[in-house]
Structures are given as structure tokens and as C-alpha cells.
Design an enzyme around this catalytic site. Sequence first.
Site, PDB file in Angstrom:
ATOM      1  N   LYS A 253       7.487  13.300 -18.000  1.00  0.00           N
ATOM      2  CA  LYS A 253       8.534  12.472 -18.789  1.00  0.00           C
ATOM      3  C   LYS A 253       9.187  11.792 -19.626  1.00  0.00           C
ATOM      4  CE  LYS A 253      11.966  11.297 -16.700  1.00  0.00           C
ATOM      5  NZ  LYS A 253      12.901   9.255 -16.861  1.00  0.00           N
ATOM      6  N   ASN A 254       8.505  10.986 -18.923  1.00  0.00           N
ATOM      7  CA  ASN A 254       8.508   9.821 -20.138  1.00  0.00           C
ATOM      8  C   ASN A 254       7.563   9.525 -21.664  1.00  0.00           C
ATOM      9  OD1 ASN A 254      10.154   8.451 -17.992  1.00  0.00           O
ATOM     10  ND2 ASN A 254       8.689   7.739 -17.240  1.00  0.00           N
TER      11      ASN A 254
ATOM     12  N   CYS B 111      19.420   4.638 -15.189  1.00  0.00           N
ATOM     13  CA  CYS B 111      19.769   3.736 -13.976  1.00  0.00           C
ATOM     14  C   CYS B 111      19.872   2.452 -13.673  1.00  0.00           C
ATOM     15  CB  CYS B 111      17.837   4.267 -13.311  1.00  0.00           C
ATOM     16  SG  CYS B 111      17.172   6.002 -12.822  1.00  0.00           S
TER      17      CYS B 111
ATOM     18  N   ARG C  45      17.621  -3.527 -19.200  1.00  0.00           N
ATOM     19  CA  ARG C  45      16.793  -3.472 -20.345  1.00  0.00           C
ATOM     20  C   ARG C  45      17.468  -3.408 -21.198  1.00  0.00           C
ATOM     21  NH1 ARG C  45      14.100   2.519 -17.580  1.00  0.00           N
ATOM     22  NH2 ARG C  45      16.608   2.750 -17.007  1.00  0.00           N
TER      23      ARG C  45
ATOM     24  N   ARG D  50      16.707  14.325 -12.974  1.00  0.00           N
ATOM     25  CA  ARG D  50      16.443  13.695 -13.734  1.00  0.00           C
ATOM     26  C   ARG D  50      15.096  13.907 -14.093  1.00  0.00           C
ATOM     27  NH1 ARG D  50      17.616   8.306 -14.315  1.00  0.00           N
ATOM     28  NH2 ARG D  50      16.604   8.247 -16.476  1.00  0.00           N
TER      29      ARG D  50
ATOM     30  N   ASP E  48       6.956   2.099 -11.549  1.00  0.00           N
ATOM     31  CA  ASP E  48       7.895   3.410 -11.598  1.00  0.00           C
ATOM     32  C   ASP E  48       7.057   3.746 -10.090  1.00  0.00           C
ATOM     33  OD1 ASP E  48      10.179   3.794 -13.336  1.00  0.00           O
ATOM     34  OD2 ASP E  48       8.772   5.226 -14.087  1.00  0.00           O
TER      35      ASP E  48
END
Length: 428
Positions: free
Chosen positions: A22-23, A117, A122, A407, A315
Site C-alpha cells: 500500500k505504501n 491516522c 506528521r 485502509r 508500522d
Amino acid sequence: MDYLQIRQSPKLSGEVAISGAKNVALPLLALSLLSDKPVKISNLPNVTDVKTLTKLLEHLGANITTIDSHSLEVTCEQIIHTRAIYDIVRKMRASILVLGPLLTRFRTCEVSLPGGCAIGARPVDLHLKALEKMGAQIHIQGGYIIAHAPKGLKGTDILFDKISVTGSENIIMAAALAQGKTRIINAAKEPEVVQLCEILHKSGIEIEGIGSNELLIRGSDGILPTFVPFSVIPDRIEAGTYLCAGAITNSSITLKGVLCTHLKAILDKLEEIGFSFEVQESDKQEDVQNLRILSAKKFNPFEIVTTEYPGFPTDMQAQFMALATQCEGVSVIEERLFENRFMHVSELQRLGADIKLTNNIAKISGKRELFGASVMATDLRASSALVLAGLVAQGETQVHRIYHLDRGYEALEQKFLGLGADITRLKE
């Protein structure tokens, strides 16, 4: 709203296919904005975040053709406007990744300040300061980043005060079409950044230092690249999560389609705990492997300090915290990247975990018997930690607000069912 019902599972067994990352998928979708030719992307994970960014691209004017459930063709020939609206961007922080490509190609854009999130600050300051140094005029108004570069972006030296994955990706894409050379110092080295650079390099954008913390990018001065079809690399965080599922239940399971080099920090820590592995080359793809985790005789306690790649990934700390509840002695996890990333602690405590939290350090007393309860997901990775704990908790665990899970994890309950877990998706 959906929730997951999990009952204490016997040992897991079988195989689980690892989806595309996903990233990685998100910056590669944003990358399509740099070209006016069709961009074919395969091995996209079928998750909400990918759908959100796809919706944002369509809103901007991209033409998106679905090839199959994991492949798209994106054509950004006729972008109708360059305003990334709040209603879409608020759902996902990674939407900020359209800022660099839009500004460098069209010389103007408006991008809503992002959501996502709630795991800590960030800020996008790093992105904005770098773009300003490249010649952009930027101000914040009405919750939007409004950026102009009427003469185009110009290459320069960019020193990131703090390593930022999305910051690095945004500036790499911005530099690709800029005038002259851009040097990025203290760039992120994550596999997500590496694949982005490799694809740009193959398209004709000269990039030196790929995989290091210093990148030199020679911009094309507005000449749009043509991308050859590419495939998203396997998701190292999804792989790590299923490795933790095998570990917490002390099961031998096989992960199909991983890149072991991307998992080194995770595998090293699992070996320290007591697990071993078998690696086999995949029969489908030359550069990926199948990885089998073998059961352990004893669960040793461990210490983790989260840091940037190639260190231990933030993560994965929530999943290892769940695992720590089943280890001998006291394990220690220090979170150095995000100040609010221990919100799952109180939910694990509801299941019976013994966790003492002092600022950014958690101490987990292991060999605890967990008991099922209703718990609430607070962010994407915390959600998976609660699922892992539910696998070993006596009775029934209900994990609510699992839209966080959707997600970033494709078909999570189906994959766990395939391994023999007792897990069901239900409606509230």
C-alpha cells in the site's frame, strides 16, 4: 459499520499470499501525474487507501481504466484542474503526494491539508520548505496549501532536518520535471522510495544514489516521461503482520511472494525471540520468495527501538507488542518516530495485557493469559495488533472501527480464514 468477531484459534496452518505494498502503490499512483501517456500499474492492493487516491486522480481529470482487480491504467493527459479537495484528502494523509507532481508539471496547485491516522504530528512543513527552496510560492489559506511556480521549479540542494518518506517522495517527483539538478540530503531509504526512484530512472530521469540517503536528480526541464508498465513490490508490513500471526500462535505458515531483503529487521527480531525460517524461491516471480516461519520451543523477551529503514519499522511495533504478551519475561518497545503511536496499549490492556507505559517506552510483561473483550481500533497498524491478540485470547474478541484495517490490509479476514483462524466480519 463492520466489526470483526475473533475466537481463540487453534494453531494456524497453510499459505497466505502477500499483496502489493500500500505504501508503494500510493506514490506510484501519484507518479502518473508526471506523464501525459498511459501508465500501467499491476499488483496494486485492493484496499481503501488505493481507492481513495484513485478517486482523487479521477477528480483531477485522470482517466482510469481497470484492467483487473489489481491492475489499472492511469492516463493524466487531460487534467481538468489542479485542486485536490478536502472531501477526499481528509481521508488519507498520503494524498499530500499529489502536491509535488501537480506543482512541477502544471506550475500551480491547491492541495487540502491532509487527514489520516491520528498517530501523532506528521507536519508537511518539510515538503513545503523544500518546494519553496525550489522556487515555489506557497501559503496556507482556508485549510489549503496554495502553491505557484510560474517559472517552473528549479533544482537546488535540499537538506531534510528529519527523514521523511512522503517528504522524500514528493520532492523526488517534483525534481523529476524541474530545471537543473536537485540534491536531496538525508533522504529516506525505504523500499517505497527506492522503487519510485527506480521507475523514474527507467523512464529517463537521471537519478544517482538510489537506495542511499543522498540523491542527485537531473530534472527533465518540463519534458514529460513515458513510463513502462510496472508492478508494485510486496507489502513488507503485511508480510510482517502475518509472520507475527504465525509467531503469536506458534504456528508454521508460509507467506507467498515476499522480498526477504525488505524484512531483515523483522526477521532478525523474530529469530531473537526464538523462531526460524525456511526460504524458497517463488515459482511465479524471479525476484520474490516464499517464506515459512517455523514454530519456536521458547519465546524469549526482546527489545525494540523503532527507527527509519533499514531499522525496525514503526508500522510493526503494535504487532510485536501483541506478540510480547506471549513471550517470557519483560519486553521493551521504544517508539521514536510518532508520539501518539501507543494508543493501542489501553485496548490490549482490556484483553488482559500487562503493559506499563512511560512516555515513549512500553514495558510488556509476558506469558499473560488474554481474555476476549470488545476493543476499538485506533489506527491502521493498531487494528492488526488487536486481531493478533484476539487469536490467542480466550473466548470472543470483537474489534470495532475496522475501517482502519480496510485502509491497508487486503481481504484480511479471508486470508486469516485460509490459515484456519476463527474470524468473522459482521455488521454493527
